[in-house]
Design a protein around this motif. Structure first.
Motif, PDB file in Angstrom:
ATOM      1  N   UNK A  14       0.858  -1.182   0.000  1.00  0.00           N
ATOM      2  CA  UNK A  14       0.000   0.000   0.000  1.00  0.00           C
ATOM      3  C   UNK A  14       0.896   1.235   0.000  1.00  0.00           C
ATOM      4  N   UNK A  15       0.563   2.198  -0.872  1.00  0.00           N
ATOM      5  CA  UNK A  15       1.295   3.459  -0.925  1.00  0.00           C
ATOM      6  C   UNK A  15       0.360   4.580  -0.493  1.00  0.00           C
ATOM      7  N   UNK A  16       0.755   5.275   0.566  1.00  0.00           N
ATOM      8  CA  UNK A  16       0.015   6.436   1.063  1.00  0.00           C
ATOM      9  C   UNK A  16       0.962   7.632   1.100  1.00  0.00           C
ATOM     10  N   UNK A  17       0.543   8.716   0.469  1.00  0.00           N
ATOM     11  CA  UNK A  17       1.338   9.949   0.472  1.00  0.00           C
ATOM     12  C   UNK A  17       2.766   9.704   0.012  1.00  0.00           C
ATOM     13  N   UNK A  18       2.917   8.826  -0.994  1.00  0.00           N
ATOM     14  CA  UNK A  18       4.225   8.572  -1.579  1.00  0.00           C
ATOM     15  C   UNK A  18       5.107   7.629  -0.795  1.00  0.00           C
ATOM     16  N   UNK A  19       4.629   7.101   0.336  1.00  0.00           N
ATOM     17  CA  UNK A  19       5.424   6.196   1.167  1.00  0.00           C
ATOM     18  C   UNK A  19       4.850   4.790   1.149  1.00  0.00           C
ATOM     19  N   UNK A  20       5.738   3.810   1.132  1.00  0.00           N
ATOM     20  CA  UNK A  20       5.341   2.405   1.169  1.00  0.00           C
ATOM     21  C   UNK A  20       4.933   2.042   2.586  1.00  0.00           C
ATOM     22  N   UNK A  21       3.769   1.421   2.735  1.00  0.00           N
ATOM     23  CA  UNK A  21       3.270   1.064   4.057  1.00  0.00           C
ATOM     24  C   UNK A  21       2.746  -0.369   4.063  1.00  0.00           C
ATOM     25  N   UNK A  22       2.774  -0.952   5.230  1.00  0.00           N
ATOM     26  CA  UNK A  22       2.167  -2.260   5.429  1.00  0.00           C
ATOM     27  C   UNK A  22       0.682  -2.054   5.689  1.00  0.00           C
ATOM     28  N   UNK A  23      -0.215  -2.658   4.899  1.00  0.00           N
ATOM     29  CA  UNK A  23      -1.651  -2.498   5.172  1.00  0.00           C
ATOM     30  C   UNK A  23      -1.992  -2.989   6.576  1.00  0.00           C
ATOM     31  N   UNK A  24      -2.736  -2.188   7.323  1.00  0.00           N
ATOM     32  CA  UNK A  24      -3.131  -2.584   8.680  1.00  0.00           C
ATOM     33  C   UNK A  24      -4.503  -3.239   8.669  1.00  0.00           C
ATOM     34  N   UNK A  25      -4.849  -3.841   7.528  1.00  0.00           N
ATOM     35  CA  UNK A  25      -6.115  -4.554   7.397  1.00  0.00           C
ATOM     36  C   UNK A  25      -5.874  -5.796   6.546  1.00  0.00           C
ATOM     37  N   UNK A  26      -6.768  -6.763   6.685  1.00  0.00           N
ATOM     38  CA  UNK A  26      -6.611  -8.014   5.945  1.00  0.00           C
ATOM     39  C   UNK A  26      -6.857  -7.783   4.463  1.00  0.00           C
ATOM     40  N   UNK A  27      -5.979  -8.324   3.629  1.00  0.00           N
ATOM     41  CA  UNK A  27      -6.158  -8.225   2.182  1.00  0.00           C
ATOM     42  C   UNK A  27      -6.198  -9.630   1.598  1.00  0.00           C
ATOM     43  N   UNK A  28      -6.940  -9.824   0.510  1.00  0.00           N
ATOM     44  CA  UNK A  28      -6.982 -11.149  -0.126  1.00  0.00           C
ATOM     45  C   UNK A  28      -5.620 -11.524  -0.689  1.00  0.00           C
ATOM     46  N   UNK A  29      -5.430 -12.809  -0.941  1.00  0.00           N
ATOM     47  CA  UNK A  29      -4.191 -13.281  -1.567  1.00  0.00           C
ATOM     48  C   UNK A  29      -4.406 -13.240  -3.075  1.00  0.00           C
ATOM     49  N   UNK A  30      -4.097 -12.107  -3.688  1.00  0.00           N
ATOM     50  CA  UNK A  30      -4.225 -11.980  -5.139  1.00  0.00           C
ATOM     51  C   UNK A  30      -3.130 -12.806  -5.804  1.00  0.00           C
ATOM     52  N   UNK A  31      -3.416 -13.314  -7.007  1.00  0.00           N
ATOM     53  CA  UNK A  31      -2.406 -14.116  -7.684  1.00  0.00           C
ATOM     54  C   UNK A  31      -2.655 -14.152  -9.193  1.00  0.00           C
ATOM     55  N   UNK A  32      -1.867 -14.951  -9.893  1.00  0.00           N
ATOM     56  CA  UNK A  32      -1.964 -15.147 -11.343  1.00  0.00           C
ATOM     57  C   UNK A  32      -1.843 -13.834 -12.118  1.00  0.00           C
ATOM     58  N   UNK A  33      -0.731 -13.096 -11.956  1.00  0.00           N
ATOM     59  CA  UNK A  33      -0.603 -11.797 -12.619  1.00  0.00           C
ATOM     60  C   UNK A  33      -0.604 -11.882 -14.137  1.00  0.00           C
ATOM     61  N   UNK A  34       0.074 -12.871 -14.714  1.00  0.00           N
ATOM     62  CA  UNK A  34       0.127 -12.959 -16.173  1.00  0.00           C
ATOM     63  C   UNK A  34      -1.260 -13.156 -16.767  1.00  0.00           C
ATOM     64  N   UNK A  35      -2.034 -14.030 -16.154  1.00  0.00           N
ATOM     65  CA  UNK A  35      -3.385 -14.324 -16.642  1.00  0.00           C
ATOM     66  C   UNK A  35      -4.274 -13.095 -16.547  1.00  0.00           C
ATOM     67  N   UNK A  36      -4.302 -12.433 -15.408  1.00  0.00           N
ATOM     68  CA  UNK A  36      -5.230 -11.328 -15.224  1.00  0.00           C
ATOM     69  C   UNK A  36      -4.811 -10.114 -16.040  1.00  0.00           C
ATOM     70  N   UNK A  37      -3.523  -9.880 -16.222  1.00  0.00           N
ATOM     71  CA  UNK A  37      -3.090  -8.755 -17.036  1.00  0.00           C
ATOM     72  C   UNK A  37      -3.492  -8.936 -18.498  1.00  0.00           C
ATOM     73  N   UNK A  38      -3.455 -10.169 -18.968  1.00  0.00           N
ATOM     74  CA  UNK A  38      -3.926 -10.431 -20.347  1.00  0.00           C
ATOM     75  C   UNK A  38      -5.411 -10.152 -20.464  1.00  0.00           C
ATOM     76  N   UNK A  39      -6.165 -10.556 -19.453  1.00  0.00           N
ATOM     77  CA  UNK A  39      -7.617 -10.327 -19.479  1.00  0.00           C
ATOM     78  C   UNK A  39      -7.927  -8.824 -19.439  1.00  0.00           C
ATOM     79  N   UNK A  40      -7.179  -8.074 -18.638  1.00  0.00           N
ATOM     80  CA  UNK A  40      -7.411  -6.634 -18.554  1.00  0.00           C
ATOM     81  C   UNK A  40      -7.134  -5.933 -19.869  1.00  0.00           C
ATOM     82  N   UNK A  41      -6.201  -6.467 -20.662  1.00  0.00           N
ATOM     83  CA  UNK A  41      -5.839  -5.829 -21.920  1.00  0.00           C
ATOM     84  C   UNK A  41      -6.763  -6.202 -23.064  1.00  0.00           C
ATOM     85  N   UNK A  42      -7.646  -7.197 -22.860  1.00  0.00           N
ATOM     86  CA  UNK A  42      -8.542  -7.639 -23.922  1.00  0.00           C
ATOM     87  C   UNK A  42      -9.639  -6.612 -24.143  1.00  0.00           C
TER      88      UNK A  42
END
Length: 300
Positions: free
Chosen positions: A272-300
């Motif tokens: 997470x980036x807030x005000x230009x600084x890298x921060x550790x999210x203080x809340x639970x986030x999902x485990x996102x994955x499969x970047x190659x697959x989803x980036x192809x879908x976004x470009x379609x």
């Protein structure tokens, strides 16, 4: 070692059971008066079929057995009288594999594909709105997510939202894994979309490879972006105190044998980036994955 073994076994069992086909044959309204359940069988096949799948690793054929599921029409019943009020005859809907939400007056049914056995495709129909037995609105995954990277996959299923249901005003709300809250009326008309308070309008939530370049300065190569305008393969530099980076990432990943040593190893992390600084999210986030697959879908 016993604690570690128990933790690994818990994760394994949780993963296995989380991937099992989920089938539900009864959905009730919040006030318990109305129930949606199968009323007519439109297709039934009790045969067991056997097939062989070639395993390229073992060079052998693996046998697998399967059967076709029964198909039903679904009826909405008044539980006080056990009278069927109407029937939903959408042959393409496996309602038992989804979740149905029923209004307290029984006049509206919303069916959500919240545990889909597929990959995140923009055109997939995820939410269907019914006024009694009439289909009045369909929402696709592309209607609810800006990025196909903001879903999470298990071995065989996909999740894209953390909550859905009717609020006190009988409006239908959805919270997505992009940390947006959607509110619709019973007919599927969008009333408003707002960001979760955990993420500001100018914040960035993304996944990428993080590398230390100098004191309190880090380089990130973007894999995909959940919130913000970053593109895949984009490279940026951000500020983060070395002491904070060690605490957040280094010790977690086991890269630091000593607190005095600098974090030199590159690693991948959702950040997470807030005000230009890298921060550790203080809340639970999902485990996102499969970047190659989803980036192809976004470009379609």
């Amino acid at each position: 070692m016993k604690i570690l073994y128990s933790l690994l076994m818990f994760c394994f069992v949780h993963q296995v059971y989380a991937d099992q086909p989920r089938m539900t044959f009864s959905f009730k309204s919040k006030n318990e008066r109305f129930e949606l359940r199968p009323c007519d069988t439109i297709f039934s096949d009790n045969k067991l079929y056997t097939d062989s799948i070639y395993n390229s690793v073992t060079k052998n054929y693996q046998k697998t057995s399967y059967s076709y599921p029964d198909r039903y029409y679904w009826g909405l019943y008044d539980k006080q009288t056990d009278q069927k009020l109407y029937t939903i005859k959408n042959d393409s809907l496996f309602i038992e594999m989804r979740t149905a939400v029923i209004s307290d007056d029984g006049q509206n049914i919303i069916i959500i594909d919240d545990f889909s056995g597929a990959y995140g495709i923009k055109q997939f129909e995820m939410v269907t709105f019914y006024q009694r037995d009439e289909l009045i609105k369909i929402l696709t995954l592309g209607d609810l997510l800006d990025s196909m990277c903001s879903v999470t996959y298990s071995t065989s299923h996909m999740r894209w939202c953390s909550y859905f249901g009717f609020n006190d005003k009988e409006e239908f709300t959805i919270k997505t894994y992009e940390f947006y809250h959607y509110t619709f009326n019973k007919k599927g008309i969008l009333l408003h979309r707002q960001s979760d308070a955990l993420i500001g309008p100018d914040d960035t939530l993304a996944d990428g490879k993080i590398k230390r370049i100098k004191r309190n300065r880090y380089q990130i190569k973007i894999d995909y972006c959940i919130r913000g305008n970053l593109k895949a393969e984009e490279i940026l530099e951000v500020q983060c105190k070395d002491s904070a980076m060690k605490k957040i990432y280094g010790r977690l990943y086991g890269f630091l044998k000593s607190r005095k040593k600098a974090l030199k190893k590159e690693f991948t992390r959702t950040f997470l980036i807030k005000n230009g600084s890298l921060q550790m999210p203080n809340f639970a986030i999902p485990i996102y994955n499969s970047p190659n697959h989803c980036n192809r879908l976004n470009s379609m």
